[in-house]
Design an enzyme around this catalytic site. Sequence first.
Site, PDB file in Angstrom:
ATOM      1  N   PRO A 149      36.149  34.753  36.332  1.00 42.54           N
ATOM      2  CA  PRO A 149      34.459  34.752  34.980  1.00 42.54           C
ATOM      3  C   PRO A 149      35.010  36.028  34.153  1.00 42.54           C
ATOM      4  O   PRO A 149      35.802  37.070  34.534  1.00 42.54           O
ATOM      5  CB  PRO A 149      33.327  34.903  36.015  1.00 42.54           C
ATOM      6  CG  PRO A 149      34.539  35.158  37.577  1.00 42.54           C
ATOM      7  CD  PRO A 149      35.801  34.451  36.962  1.00 42.54           C
ATOM      8  N   GLU A 150      34.701  35.893  33.131  1.00 42.20           N
ATOM      9  CA  GLU A 150      34.635  37.340  32.386  1.00 42.20           C
ATOM     10  C   GLU A 150      33.571  37.617  31.854  1.00 42.20           C
ATOM     11  O   GLU A 150      33.232  37.800  32.938  1.00 42.20           O
ATOM     12  CB  GLU A 150      35.847  36.578  30.418  1.00 42.20           C
ATOM     13  CG  GLU A 150      36.554  35.771  31.386  1.00 42.20           C
ATOM     14  CD  GLU A 150      36.390  34.993  29.949  1.00 42.20           C
ATOM     15  OE1 GLU A 150      36.789  35.292  28.801  1.00 42.20           O
ATOM     16  OE2 GLU A 150      37.685  33.359  30.112  1.00 42.20           O
TER      17      GLU A 150
ATOM     18  N   LYS B 211      35.263  43.448  34.115  1.00 42.96           N
ATOM     19  CA  LYS B 211      35.221  42.465  35.364  1.00 42.96           C
ATOM     20  C   LYS B 211      35.445  43.146  36.919  1.00 42.96           C
ATOM     21  O   LYS B 211      35.006  43.060  37.381  1.00 42.96           O
ATOM     22  CB  LYS B 211      36.521  41.724  35.725  1.00 42.96           C
ATOM     23  CG  LYS B 211      37.165  41.223  33.790  1.00 42.96           C
ATOM     24  CD  LYS B 211      38.372  40.394  33.973  1.00 42.96           C
ATOM     25  CE  LYS B 211      38.175  39.502  32.729  1.00 42.96           C
ATOM     26  NZ  LYS B 211      39.532  39.063  32.127  1.00 42.96           N
TER      27      LYS B 211
ATOM     28  N   ARG C 267      49.148  33.221  29.246  1.00 42.37           N
ATOM     29  CA  ARG C 267      47.490  32.183  29.667  1.00 42.37           C
ATOM     30  C   ARG C 267      47.348  31.627  28.597  1.00 42.37           C
ATOM     31  O   ARG C 267      48.605  31.442  27.342  1.00 42.37           O
ATOM     32  CB  ARG C 267      47.081  32.887  29.671  1.00 42.37           C
ATOM     33  CG  ARG C 267      46.682  34.290  30.586  1.00 42.37           C
ATOM     34  CD  ARG C 267      46.830  33.907  31.773  1.00 42.37           C
ATOM     35  NE  ARG C 267      45.005  33.335  32.279  1.00 42.37           N
ATOM     36  CZ  ARG C 267      43.335  33.454  32.226  1.00 42.37           C
ATOM     37  NH1 ARG C 267      43.360  35.465  32.379  1.00 42.37           N
ATOM     38  NH2 ARG C 267      42.741  33.257  32.835  1.00 42.37           N
TER      39      ARG C 267
END
Length: 272
Positions: free
Chosen positions: A2-3, A53, A259
């Site tokens: 999750p960001e 985060k 990524r």
Amino acid sequence: MPEGPEIRRAADRIARVLVGQRIEAAEFTPETLRPFGPRIAGARVRAVDTHGKAMLTRFDNDLTMYSHNQLYGRWYTVRRGTFPNTGRSLRVALHTGRHSALLYSATDISMLTGEELRSHPFLSRLGPDVLDPALDASAIAERLDAQRFRRRSLGALYLDQAFLAGLGNYLRSEILFCARLHPALRPQDLDQAALRRLARETLKISQRSYRTGGVTLPKSRRSKIGRKGRRARFWVFARAGKPCLRCRKPIEKGSRAGRRLYLCSVCQDRGA
Ligand SMILES: [Zn+2]
């Protein structure tokens, strides 16, 4: 993972049941945290903040719980006495008179005093939070142009939490597409107009994603393409081979800083 926007929305949910409330009972299953149970019972929750985060649950007794969900951590809020149907393992339970906030599976949890919070090794190296209401586009443009950031590729910078906390993989692809900039460009390759455009899109896309729960496409665009649900969330992210929503050329998938990254090589200028 999750960001920032997803973490902030989780924090909002928890804040709704905890902030201003007295914790009647607190349970911590990690061995090192167990002694804090009695110290948290009786305390009131002042705020549930986020920095990137990381989540910071602040109590009125100078203790703050730091938690980072990594990939697996998950918060639930339930009526007191009920538990979600999950196979995950419970790490933290904070019970008010009416509700419980339950954290499952996270392993990166600590209880910190005000002093420990200020010198926390992870928190102290984070950049400004991209969702901080005090952060504006000119502050982001200035940061892009700073000596320590201006020579790095946008593809690397837009994952670096020391640049802006809360950015992550889907936001990176979406912001660079909306700013029409190729990920190989560096801030020092950009003129003032491009720097300002990038700064504005950084704020706009992150804030939209927070408001909508992870949708970066504007509403008008979603209705125009006549698609709904999870398939119509993004301009480019996870859309490899599909037509670009601006120029119809297929979206490309690449990798940067380890990524996956998506882009349109027609719409996103590589520069000179
Ligand atoms: Zn395009």
